[in-house]
Design a protein around this motif. Structure first.
Motif, PDB file in Angstrom:
ATOM      1  N   VAL A 221       0.686  -1.188  -0.024  1.00 57.76           N
ATOM      2  CA  VAL A 221      -0.016  -0.003  -0.181  1.00 57.76           C
ATOM      3  C   VAL A 221       0.989   1.257   0.119  1.00 57.76           C
ATOM      4  O   VAL A 221       0.643   2.134  -0.770  1.00 57.76           O
ATOM      5  CB  VAL A 221      -0.884  -0.137   1.094  1.00 57.76           C
ATOM      6  CG1 VAL A 221      -1.574   1.604   1.457  1.00 57.76           C
ATOM      7  CG2 VAL A 221      -2.057  -0.987   1.068  1.00 57.76           C
ATOM      8  N   VAL A 222       2.023   1.426   1.103  1.00 59.98           N
ATOM      9  CA  VAL A 222       2.600   2.557   1.012  1.00 59.98           C
ATOM     10  C   VAL A 222       3.430   2.669  -0.388  1.00 59.98           C
ATOM     11  O   VAL A 222       3.704   3.746  -0.603  1.00 59.98           O
ATOM     12  CB  VAL A 222       3.466   2.558   2.243  1.00 59.98           C
ATOM     13  CG1 VAL A 222       4.762   3.400   2.228  1.00 59.98           C
ATOM     14  CG2 VAL A 222       2.655   2.689   3.478  1.00 59.98           C
ATOM     15  N   GLU A 223       4.248   1.569  -0.522  1.00 57.37           N
ATOM     16  CA  GLU A 223       5.240   1.575  -1.903  1.00 57.37           C
ATOM     17  C   GLU A 223       4.289   1.915  -3.111  1.00 57.37           C
ATOM     18  O   GLU A 223       4.746   2.751  -3.857  1.00 57.37           O
ATOM     19  CB  GLU A 223       6.129   0.314  -2.017  1.00 57.37           C
ATOM     20  CG  GLU A 223       7.102   0.548  -0.572  1.00 57.37           C
ATOM     21  CD  GLU A 223       8.126  -0.498  -0.713  1.00 57.37           C
ATOM     22  OE1 GLU A 223       7.976  -1.519  -1.704  1.00 57.37           O
ATOM     23  OE2 GLU A 223       8.816  -0.539   0.186  1.00 57.37           O
ATOM     24  N   GLY A 224       3.162   1.465  -3.396  1.00 56.56           N
ATOM     25  CA  GLY A 224       2.374   1.591  -4.399  1.00 56.56           C
ATOM     26  C   GLY A 224       1.964   3.100  -4.714  1.00 56.56           C
ATOM     27  O   GLY A 224       1.379   3.414  -5.491  1.00 56.56           O
ATOM     28  N   ALA A 225       1.862   3.931  -3.428  1.00 59.90           N
ATOM     29  CA  ALA A 225       1.442   5.265  -3.139  1.00 59.90           C
ATOM     30  C   ALA A 225       2.601   6.096  -3.517  1.00 59.90           C
ATOM     31  O   ALA A 225       2.234   7.458  -3.609  1.00 59.90           O
ATOM     32  CB  ALA A 225       0.762   5.452  -2.046  1.00 59.90           C
ATOM     33  N   GLY A 226       3.700   5.499  -3.679  1.00 57.71           N
ATOM     34  CA  GLY A 226       4.894   6.205  -3.853  1.00 57.71           C
ATOM     35  C   GLY A 226       5.826   6.447  -2.850  1.00 57.71           C
ATOM     36  O   GLY A 226       6.710   7.234  -2.751  1.00 57.71           O
ATOM     37  N   GLY A 227       5.592   5.782  -1.650  1.00 57.67           N
ATOM     38  CA  GLY A 227       6.391   5.935  -0.443  1.00 57.67           C
ATOM     39  C   GLY A 227       7.373   4.645  -0.174  1.00 57.67           C
ATOM     40  O   GLY A 227       7.531   4.093  -1.099  1.00 57.67           O
ATOM     41  N   ARG A 228       8.078   4.837   0.783  1.00 57.99           N
ATOM     42  CA  ARG A 228       9.019   3.990   1.331  1.00 57.99           C
ATOM     43  C   ARG A 228       8.403   3.095   2.714  1.00 57.99           C
ATOM     44  O   ARG A 228       8.323   4.018   3.580  1.00 57.99           O
ATOM     45  CB  ARG A 228      10.479   4.227   1.339  1.00 57.99           C
ATOM     46  CG  ARG A 228      10.968   4.664  -0.173  1.00 57.99           C
ATOM     47  CD  ARG A 228      11.263   3.420  -0.998  1.00 57.99           C
ATOM     48  NE  ARG A 228      12.063   2.359  -0.222  1.00 57.99           N
ATOM     49  CZ  ARG A 228      13.606   2.349  -0.113  1.00 57.99           C
ATOM     50  NH1 ARG A 228      14.091   3.200  -0.670  1.00 57.99           N
ATOM     51  NH2 ARG A 228      14.292   1.371   0.491  1.00 57.99           N
ATOM     52  N   ILE A 229       9.010   1.998   2.976  1.00 58.71           N
ATOM     53  CA  ILE A 229       8.589   1.439   4.119  1.00 58.71           C
ATOM     54  C   ILE A 229       9.696   0.336   4.359  1.00 58.71           C
ATOM     55  O   ILE A 229       9.898  -0.670   3.387  1.00 58.71           O
ATOM     56  CB  ILE A 229       7.079   0.733   4.357  1.00 58.71           C
ATOM     57  CG1 ILE A 229       7.024   0.154   5.597  1.00 58.71           C
ATOM     58  CG2 ILE A 229       6.765  -0.129   3.249  1.00 58.71           C
ATOM     59  CD1 ILE A 229       5.623   0.119   5.757  1.00 58.71           C
ATOM     60  N   THR A 230      10.549   0.661   5.291  1.00 61.23           N
ATOM     61  CA  THR A 230      11.643  -0.405   5.602  1.00 61.23           C
ATOM     62  C   THR A 230      11.762  -0.648   7.214  1.00 61.23           C
ATOM     63  O   THR A 230      10.705  -0.156   8.000  1.00 61.23           O
ATOM     64  CB  THR A 230      12.789   0.241   5.339  1.00 61.23           C
ATOM     65  OG1 THR A 230      13.124   1.299   5.872  1.00 61.23           O
ATOM     66  CG2 THR A 230      12.777   0.774   3.806  1.00 61.23           C
TER      67      THR A 230
END
Length: 262
Positions: A221-230
């Motif tokens: 969800v986050v990465e598909g919206a243009g963000g990063r999650i790590t």
């Protein structure tokens, strides 16, 4: 994923969210007894019934897939496909009548999340992310593809975290240092905060002691919206991750955030 596998998985994830919503809503803002689990987190009959209903959907639709749920653990073993379920992420919010909890449905392939769904039963909002595709937001108010907002400097960032109590003695000073370098901090939200980040309302979320069912659905969800999650070291999340989660709407912000958390 092939188009056929993707469609089957999307249908299954949607069916899980639909049945969980129908199971959970009758219990919302009623007097519920909550049991304390081994980590002192609460669990209710709504959590248990919703997970059982989702498991039934998946077992019927995709019997060869493994399932890992917060309440009932792992079923199956050895499949390259693993469904990870959290029927009510934010049971404290649910118990106190706050519509900031959510149902999380994730599909992992060979240990990596490739599909994620966040559903808020009360507001009717739903976020769906698939690896390599834009995140879709389903709502009566604002349907369609969504995206995070630009925020290239931590000093301008809105920081969010579910609660200060989730920070361990090792993580608390690191989070406090991040707070010093951001504009302000808001508390609460559980998975709903990650949906708001995908909508461009929040810039940064940093949390720890997270389990795969807490973060699995959030990654696509986050990465598909243009963000990063790590994790807090800036490394991709996997089933062996250390429980730290760092999400940012502007991907260029990640190195600075990791530095403040180190």
């Amino acid at each position: 994923m092939s188009e056929t596998v993707l469609q089957t998985a999307m249908d299954a994830a949607t069916a899980c969210a639909d049945i969980a919503r129908r199971t959970i809503l009758p219990h919302f803002r009623t007097t519920l007894h909550a049991d304390a689990k081994s980590d002192d987190s609460p669990v209710t009959i709504a959590d248990r019934q919703a997970e059982q209903a989702m498991r039934s959907v998946l077992q019927n639709a995709l019997p060869g897939h493994d399932i890992l749920g917060e309440e009932d653990g792992l079923s199956g073993g050895g499949s390259e496909w693993l469904w990870v379920l959290d029927p009510i992420d934010g049971t404290r919010a649910f118990l106190t009548g706050r519509p900031t909890f959510g149902t999380l449905v994730a599909l992992f392939h060979n240990g990596h999340p490739v599909l994620g769904l966040i559903d808020q039963p009360v507001t009717g909002e739903r976020w769906i992310g698939v690896a390599g595709q834009p995140t879709c937001f389903l709502s009566d108010r604002l349907p369609g593809v969504i995206g995070t907002r630009s925020c290239p400097a931590a000093a301008e960032a809105e920081l969010s975290c579910t609660a200060p109590e989730i920070m361990t003695p090792d993580h608390a000073p690191r989070f406090a240092n991040l707070q010093k370098h951001t504009r302000r901090t808001s508390w609460g939200g559980d998975c709903y905060a990650y949906g708001l980040l995908a909508l461009g309302q929040i810039d940064v979320i940093a949390e720890c002691t997270m389990k795969p069912w807490d973060w699995g659905a959030l990654v696509p969800v986050v990465e598909g919206a243009g963000g990063r999650i790590t994790d807090w070291q800036g490394q991709p999340l996997n089933l062996q991750s250390d429980g730290t989660v760092l999400a940012c709407g502007d991907a260029t912000l990640l190195p600075e955030l990791v530095r403040h958390l180190s």
